[in-house]
Scaffold this motif. Sequence first.
Motif, PDB file in Angstrom:
ATOM      1  N   CYS A 158       0.814  -1.224   0.000  1.00  0.00           N
ATOM      2  CA  CYS A 158       0.000   0.000   0.000  1.00  0.00           C
ATOM      3  C   CYS A 158       0.844   1.270   0.000  1.00  0.00           C
ATOM      4  O   CYS A 158       0.293   2.367  -0.198  1.00  0.00           O
ATOM      5  N   ILE A 159       2.135   1.172   0.228  1.00  0.00           N
ATOM      6  CA  ILE A 159       2.977   2.355   0.366  1.00  0.00           C
ATOM      7  C   ILE A 159       2.966   3.247  -0.879  1.00  0.00           C
ATOM      8  O   ILE A 159       2.843   4.476  -0.767  1.00  0.00           O
ATOM      9  N   PRO A 160       3.101   2.709  -2.115  1.00  0.00           N
ATOM     10  CA  PRO A 160       3.071   3.602  -3.291  1.00  0.00           C
ATOM     11  C   PRO A 160       1.803   4.444  -3.373  1.00  0.00           C
ATOM     12  O   PRO A 160       1.862   5.622  -3.744  1.00  0.00           O
ATOM     13  N   SER A 161       0.660   3.867  -3.016  1.00  0.00           N
ATOM     14  CA  SER A 161      -0.594   4.615  -3.111  1.00  0.00           C
ATOM     15  C   SER A 161      -0.699   5.682  -2.036  1.00  0.00           C
ATOM     16  O   SER A 161      -1.016   6.842  -2.332  1.00  0.00           O
ATOM     17  N   ILE A 162      -0.430   5.333  -0.767  1.00  0.00           N
ATOM     18  CA  ILE A 162      -0.629   6.300   0.311  1.00  0.00           C
ATOM     19  C   ILE A 162       0.404   7.417   0.272  1.00  0.00           C
ATOM     20  O   ILE A 162       0.156   8.520   0.781  1.00  0.00           O
ATOM     21  N   LEU A 163       1.565   7.168  -0.355  1.00  0.00           N
ATOM     22  CA  LEU A 163       2.587   8.207  -0.483  1.00  0.00           C
ATOM     23  C   LEU A 163       2.563   8.896  -1.846  1.00  0.00           C
ATOM     24  O   LEU A 163       3.349   9.809  -2.089  1.00  0.00           O
TER      25      LEU A 163
END
Length: 430
Positions: A158-163
């Motif tokens: 999920c890191i690419p989306s939330i950042l």
Amino acid sequence: IKSINLRAALQPQRSVSLDLGRISQHYQCDPDTSINQRSRSITTILSNMLSPQDIKQHLLTIIFDEDPTVADLACVVVAFALLWFIFFSIVKFTVRPLIHNKKWLLDAISKDYERSAKRQLKDLHIDMTKDEFIAFAVRDWPRMQSIYLQHFVGSFFCIPSILGIGDPWVASSLAVCGVLSEIGWELQDMIEIIWVRLFHKEGKKLFPDALVIIFLVHHSLASILGIPVILFYRHHKTLHWLCFDLQFAAGLALSIQEITKLLDISNPRQLRQFKVLNFIAFITMLWTRGIHWVYLITTLLLAFYRDQAWAFLCLGTVLSLLFSLFNYALCLKPFYKKFVKFLHVSAEYESLPADASADRRRSSVMQLDLARAELLEAELADFQSLFQKREVTRRQSVPVLRGGRRGSLLRLQLQQSKSFGYDITKSKDL
């Protein structure tokens, strides 16, 4: 353009349909062809259809498809379940020989049994001796490490989306992997629990009703809402944040719990490490299961309301309320109370004068160990209490003494006495 090119590169459906056509032709072939020849030919085609490359391409197509079906997403869930089953199995077979008869692990498990596990087993009506518990815990230790690693991996999707990193369409698809990864792990975990419960001779003892309900509640949110929400809200960043928060917090809490079990809190340096790690765990839990959780779930429910998605709104409201109650009553509140209690007890231990008697020092260490046990078992112990049948005896009806301070040894005896509730007795009241 990137999206179109990526979609064009991920199209195995045509090859599958062509192969199915070739199979159907074999049922209409020359009657002189032997059955064995037909079978070998069909087997060859099926092996080509189910090659690892085709399976990978098919799964990638589903993951990056904005309009997948329920059956498509179920295929990815099953693939993740198999992947995590293989990963867990590899870790078990690799790590178990490395930790066999390791003194540091045996000592930690032995202390954990005396501190809390013995009482937990009794509360759950599990008949297990100390040696049996140690053997079980050593065998299960690699699995516990695998669980928090799995949660970390799921949150990293999920890191690419939330950042806001990279193409939003690709980032959303990766976040979808995080949700499906969690559902896949929960699927294989429940299958394993049901398998042990039904077919193991000690199944009911290893997984009593209380533990089964714990796992069902824990797995309900993602398993019930995960796939339907992906079908309609795959690009909603709130969903990605929820997936990250819940999995990262769980992974961090489990990893800290496993580390702190190995610390010797009678050592000042390791005592500080214990307090720092548990403070980090509490702040993470407060944010992900409290403040940010309320904000995110409210945002998601409002999105359901604006879209007039009444089924999502009703089911999501019920599940989110249950999960919120679970978060507060069985995670945040008990962890906070027991962490504060541990800080008070550890302050008393650290303030002991250098000339303190051996009995006083030993009593203080025992109190510190009891407070540590309560802290490490906070969530499970409070959940178990909901399923225990309590009978108030005449002896238990005696009111707790209040007033002046007593000696450390007397406080310890009162805490361990059956006349006083283990979880509600406060040292300041004694």
